[in-house]
Design a protein around this motif. Structure first.
Motif, PDB file in Angstrom:
ATOM      1  N   MET A 193       0.851  -1.201   0.000  1.00 26.51           N
ATOM      2  CA  MET A 193       0.000   0.000   0.000  1.00 26.51           C
ATOM      3  C   MET A 193       0.886   1.251   0.000  1.00 26.51           C
ATOM      4  O   MET A 193       1.824   1.331   0.792  1.00 26.51           O
ATOM      5  N   PRO A 194       0.659   2.184  -0.921  1.00 26.87           N
ATOM      6  CA  PRO A 194       1.516   3.378  -0.940  1.00 26.87           C
ATOM      7  C   PRO A 194       1.494   4.111   0.403  1.00 26.87           C
ATOM      8  O   PRO A 194       0.468   4.131   1.081  1.00 26.87           O
ATOM      9  N   GLU A 195       2.637   4.700   0.749  1.00 23.73           N
ATOM     10  CA  GLU A 195       2.730   5.434   2.018  1.00 23.73           C
ATOM     11  C   GLU A 195       1.889   6.712   1.961  1.00 23.73           C
ATOM     12  O   GLU A 195       1.585   7.222   0.884  1.00 23.73           O
ATOM     13  N   ILE A 196       1.576   7.205   3.142  1.00 21.48           N
ATOM     14  CA  ILE A 196       0.765   8.424   3.228  1.00 21.48           C
ATOM     15  C   ILE A 196       1.711   9.615   3.404  1.00 21.48           C
ATOM     16  O   ILE A 196       2.611   9.577   4.244  1.00 21.48           O
ATOM     17  N   ILE A 197       1.507  10.635   2.610  1.00 19.80           N
ATOM     18  CA  ILE A 197       2.250  11.871   2.841  1.00 19.80           C
ATOM     19  C   ILE A 197       1.286  12.804   3.554  1.00 19.80           C
ATOM     20  O   ILE A 197       0.281  13.227   2.967  1.00 19.80           O
ATOM     21  N   PHE A 198       1.585  13.094   4.796  1.00 19.77           N
ATOM     22  CA  PHE A 198       0.706  14.012   5.535  1.00 19.77           C
ATOM     23  C   PHE A 198       1.214  15.431   5.350  1.00 19.77           C
ATOM     24  O   PHE A 198       2.364  15.744   5.682  1.00 19.77           O
ATOM     25  N   SER A 199       0.365  16.276   4.818  1.00 19.67           N
ATOM     26  CA  SER A 199       0.757  17.664   4.597  1.00 19.67           C
ATOM     27  C   SER A 199       0.223  18.551   5.722  1.00 19.67           C
ATOM     28  O   SER A 199      -0.974  18.761   5.846  1.00 19.67           O
ATOM     29  N   HIS A 200       1.169  19.046   6.542  1.00 17.28           N
ATOM     30  CA  HIS A 200       0.782  19.996   7.594  1.00 17.28           C
ATOM     31  C   HIS A 200       0.222  21.269   6.965  1.00 17.28           C
ATOM     32  O   HIS A 200      -0.712  21.856   7.480  1.00 17.28           O
ATOM     33  N   LYS A 201       0.823  21.652   5.830  1.00 17.75           N
ATOM     34  CA  LYS A 201       0.413  22.899   5.174  1.00 17.75           C
ATOM     35  C   LYS A 201      -1.068  22.854   4.793  1.00 17.75           C
ATOM     36  O   LYS A 201      -1.834  23.768   5.077  1.00 17.75           O
ATOM     37  N   LYS A 202      -1.445  21.760   4.153  1.00 15.35           N
ATOM     38  CA  LYS A 202      -2.835  21.633   3.698  1.00 15.35           C
ATOM     39  C   LYS A 202      -3.807  21.647   4.874  1.00 15.35           C
ATOM     40  O   LYS A 202      -4.918  22.133   4.759  1.00 15.35           O
ATOM     41  N   HIS A 203      -3.371  21.057   5.986  1.00 14.32           N
ATOM     42  CA  HIS A 203      -4.282  20.950   7.118  1.00 14.32           C
ATOM     43  C   HIS A 203      -4.325  22.220   7.967  1.00 14.32           C
ATOM     44  O   HIS A 203      -5.391  22.595   8.453  1.00 14.32           O
ATOM     45  N   THR A 204      -3.176  22.860   8.140  1.00 13.20           N
ATOM     46  CA  THR A 204      -3.179  24.037   9.025  1.00 13.20           C
ATOM     47  C   THR A 204      -3.815  25.260   8.364  1.00 13.20           C
ATOM     48  O   THR A 204      -4.292  26.146   9.059  1.00 13.20           O
ATOM     49  N   VAL A 205      -3.854  25.296   7.047  1.00 12.85           N
ATOM     50  CA  VAL A 205      -4.418  26.464   6.375  1.00 12.85           C
ATOM     51  C   VAL A 205      -5.903  26.644   6.748  1.00 12.85           C
ATOM     52  O   VAL A 205      -6.390  27.765   6.857  1.00 12.85           O
ATOM     53  N   TRP A 206      -6.579  25.560   6.985  1.00 10.52           N
ATOM     54  CA  TRP A 206      -7.986  25.654   7.386  1.00 10.52           C
ATOM     55  C   TRP A 206      -8.227  25.399   8.872  1.00 10.52           C
ATOM     56  O   TRP A 206      -9.218  25.845   9.418  1.00 10.52           O
ATOM     57  N   ASN A 207      -7.309  24.632   9.491  1.00 12.93           N
ATOM     58  CA  ASN A 207      -7.580  24.172  10.855  1.00 12.93           C
ATOM     59  C   ASN A 207      -6.809  24.865  11.956  1.00 12.93           C
ATOM     60  O   ASN A 207      -7.233  24.812  13.106  1.00 12.93           O
ATOM     61  N   GLY A 208      -5.671  25.476  11.644  1.00  7.79           N
ATOM     62  CA  GLY A 208      -4.812  25.972  12.713  1.00  7.79           C
ATOM     63  C   GLY A 208      -4.204  24.781  13.435  1.00  7.79           C
ATOM     64  O   GLY A 208      -4.126  23.681  12.878  1.00  7.79           O
ATOM     65  N   CYS A 209      -3.770  24.967  14.670  1.00  6.10           N
ATOM     66  CA  CYS A 209      -3.085  23.884  15.400  1.00  6.10           C
ATOM     67  C   CYS A 209      -4.000  23.196  16.406  1.00  6.10           C
ATOM     68  O   CYS A 209      -4.077  21.971  16.469  1.00  6.10           O
ATOM     69  N   GLU A 210      -4.680  24.036  17.212  1.00  3.37           N
ATOM     70  CA  GLU A 210      -5.381  23.474  18.372  1.00  3.37           C
ATOM     71  C   GLU A 210      -6.665  22.725  18.030  1.00  3.37           C
ATOM     72  O   GLU A 210      -7.267  22.116  18.894  1.00  3.37           O
ATOM     73  N   LEU A 211      -7.050  22.767  16.764  1.00  5.32           N
ATOM     74  CA  LEU A 211      -8.223  21.988  16.360  1.00  5.32           C
ATOM     75  C   LEU A 211      -7.894  20.488  16.381  1.00  5.32           C
ATOM     76  O   LEU A 211      -8.711  19.664  16.756  1.00  5.32           O
ATOM     77  N   CYS A 212      -6.653  20.153  15.983  1.00  3.96           N
ATOM     78  CA  CYS A 212      -6.259  18.741  15.907  1.00  3.96           C
ATOM     79  C   CYS A 212      -5.468  18.282  17.130  1.00  3.96           C
ATOM     80  O   CYS A 212      -5.553  17.120  17.521  1.00  3.96           O
ATOM     81  N   HIS A 213      -4.658  19.199  17.695  1.00  4.46           N
ATOM     82  CA  HIS A 213      -3.794  18.803  18.820  1.00  4.46           C
ATOM     83  C   HIS A 213      -4.228  19.472  20.115  1.00  4.46           C
ATOM     84  O   HIS A 213      -4.387  20.679  20.149  1.00  4.46           O
TER      85      HIS A 213
END
Lengths: 261, 97
Positions: A193-213
């Protein structure tokens, strides 16, 4: 012989019916405009109102996730915020925008209960409400996605079709620009199964930090939080958003992007 | 600001103090929780200080009376997210050392 066949068929039918009754039928996949829909009924029915139907597609096109779930304070789990009409009338939660200035007023005392056309713009479960925005018309020029709403929201923002607001005067705190953390790869447990590339950039642009952590991802060190696809399908970790609002888990190739060497 | 507070406290003693006390905790909230995006660049001591300031703010927000019940609920939730994230960032820092 005929009798035996008849009884065998009857038994098979009975067994199939029992299996369906015990395990349930396959869950219906939501239609594009239904994907991300939330029903709010903490207090509506108790107050003699129809439950609220909240359309994520419209709100996500206009606002970032962070604005609503961090600054305004909507919980990430449906039904746990416990919004009351009084909260909205005081300018909190839905009332942060639905104040008759930014958007039509939510739960105002000036609307008589009989004027159901105004209330039913939100309190619309099981009814065909007349809404200002129609999904098909609103999204007709948007880049298409394969699943979920059928929209590629990331591309929609990149191409300027949407420009979600991240600051609400009187509610949000003026912040410095976010320092984006590095992207990283996650090794898939299934061989090949191909590895996952997690993009912080894509996620933080809409979520910020404290939404996930740390609410969704507690682990500090990469690899500290071990999770499986079963847990994700169960609505945990990535599944908090990627089974409800963001592109769904069926869209494997959007996460599993790195070719195995 | 202090002069205005002083004048208010002379003219409208109770009201003046309440209004400014209300502004006080909100200003502190905005200052403390307006830095989450820089959290990972802060030192261990800076993060500990921010967490302590969050902990000091909590009872002040909890004390809001029932007429401000919604405000209390919203800001306690926002404060929790902000405090938890600083604690998360602190954990990251300690782990890196």
């Amino acid at each position: 012989m005929k009798k035996t066949l008849f009884f065998t068929g009857l038994l098979l039918l009975l067994f199939a019916s029992l299996s369906l009754a015990l395990t349930g039928v396959k869950k219906r996949r939501p239609l594009p405009y239904e994907y991300g829909r939330v029903e709010l009924n903490n207090f509506s029915e108790k107050a003699g109102q129809i439950p609220v139907v909240f359309d994520h597609w419209l709100h996500r096109a206009k606002f970032t996730c962070r604005l609503c779930h961090v600054d305004i304070g909507f919980a990430m789990k449906a039904g746990t915020t416990g919004i009351k009409a009084a909260d909205n009338m005081q300018g909190y939660y839905c009332g942060s925008c639905h104040n008759d200035k930014t958007a039509f007023a939510a739960c105002t005392t000036t609307i008589p209960r009989q004027n159901s056309s105004k209330c039913s713009r939100c309190h619309s479960l099981g009814r065909t409400a007349v809404k200002q925005y129609d999904f098909r018309t609103f999204t007709q020029d948007f880049p298409k996605g394969r699943f979920g709403n059928g929209i590629d929201w990331e591309q929609a923002e990149a191409t300027g079709k949407i420009a979600p607001i991240d600051f609400l005067a009187g509610v949000s705190i003026q912040r410095d620009a976010l320092v984006v953390q590095k992207d990283f790869d996650l090794i898939a447990k299934v061989k090949g199964m191909p590895e996952i590339i997690f993009s912080h950039k894509k996620h933080t642009v809409w979520n910020g930090c404290e939404l996930c952590h740390p609410e969704i991802f507690l682990g500090v060190k990469k690899g500290a939080t071990q999770y499986s696809m079963t847990e994700i399908y169960d609505g945990k970790y990535c599944g908090v958003c990627h089974s409800t609002v963001a592109f769904p888990l069926l869209d494997c190739q959007r996460c599993h992007t790195k070719q195995v060497q | 600001m202090l002069v205005l507070q002083f004048v208010c406290s002379l003219v409208l003693p109770g009201l003046g103090n309440t209004a400014f006390a209300s502004d006080d905790w909100k200003n502190e909230f905005n200052t403390v929780c307006g830095q989450t995006q820089n959290a990972l660049a802060f030192s261990v001591d800076e993060l500990k200080d921010l967490i302590a300031r969050c902990d000091e703010l909590k009872p002040r927000i909890k004390k809001l009376d029932d007429s401000q019940a919604t405000e209390r609920k919203v800001f306690l939730q926002r404060l929790k997210m902000c405090r938890d994230f600083y604690a998360f960032a602190l954990g990251t820092k300690v782990d890196q050392q």
